[in-house]
Design an enzyme around this catalytic site. Sequence first.
Site, short mmCIF file in Angstrom:
data_model
loop_
_atom_site.label_atom_id
_atom_site.label_comp_id
_atom_site.label_asym_id
_atom_site.label_seq_id
_atom_site.Cartn_x
_atom_site.Cartn_y
_atom_site.Cartn_z
N HIS A 280 0.10 2.33 -13.42
CA HIS A 280 1.35 1.35 -13.31
C HIS A 280 2.83 1.57 -14.17
O HIS A 280 2.71 2.93 -14.43
CB HIS A 280 0.40 0.15 -14.56
CG HIS A 280 1.22 -0.52 -15.37
ND1 HIS A 280 1.26 -1.71 -14.90
CD2 HIS A 280 2.45 -0.98 -16.47
CE1 HIS A 280 1.89 -1.99 -16.05
NE2 HIS A 280 2.59 -2.03 -16.80
N GLY B 171 1.03 -1.29 -0.46
CA GLY B 171 -0.08 0.18 -0.10
C GLY B 171 1.10 0.93 0.12
O GLY B 171 0.30 2.27 0.30
#
Length: 200
Positions: free
Chosen positions: A109, A13
């Site tokens: 990404h 995270g």
Amino acid sequence: MKKRLGILLSGRGSNFEAIARNVLRGKLDCEIGFVFSNRPEAPGLALAREFGFPVGSFPSKGVQRAAFDEQVATVLREHQIDLVCLAGYMRLLTGGFVSQFSGRILNIHPSLLPAFPGLDAQYQALAHGVKVTGCTVHFVDEDLDSGPILLQSPVPVADNDTVETLSSRILREEHRIYSEAIAWVLAGNYRVEGRRVIQT
């Protein structure tokens, strides 16, 4: 009333943490309404609890994809989520989920898409010998890493780079541009023409 983010994560995270800190510092004019993980043991979920955000999790293993995604969509709706942000969420979303939040799902990404989609993008970049890679924030559609691109940031590839060193530099840029893209989308100052996202 502030817009509400729903964060989906599967691992540590770090992008979620960067977003959360910007929200808590007032650099992002929104609130984090819910943090979800398909892995109950995900470190990012523990971090969300420390921050005091509403969290939820149920394991995806052994559950049919469409049924699982409908469960996730239900809890996001219950928490009145305006924008879904994937932060290391290691699942390809079904068309049913995407259609429920059409134009309201972002992903980041670690490559300059459309180059090196999917897993191990940093390894792919090194294996191909590119001189520049980077990261991309894009809208999510039904296909893998293929939605309209909002922001990109280039990262030079050094001759002595490893996957770890390259990943670290890319990650710094991810933390920077994801919040920038979120702010842009929340403000609504854009339009999508085909595959192009145009700031207005």
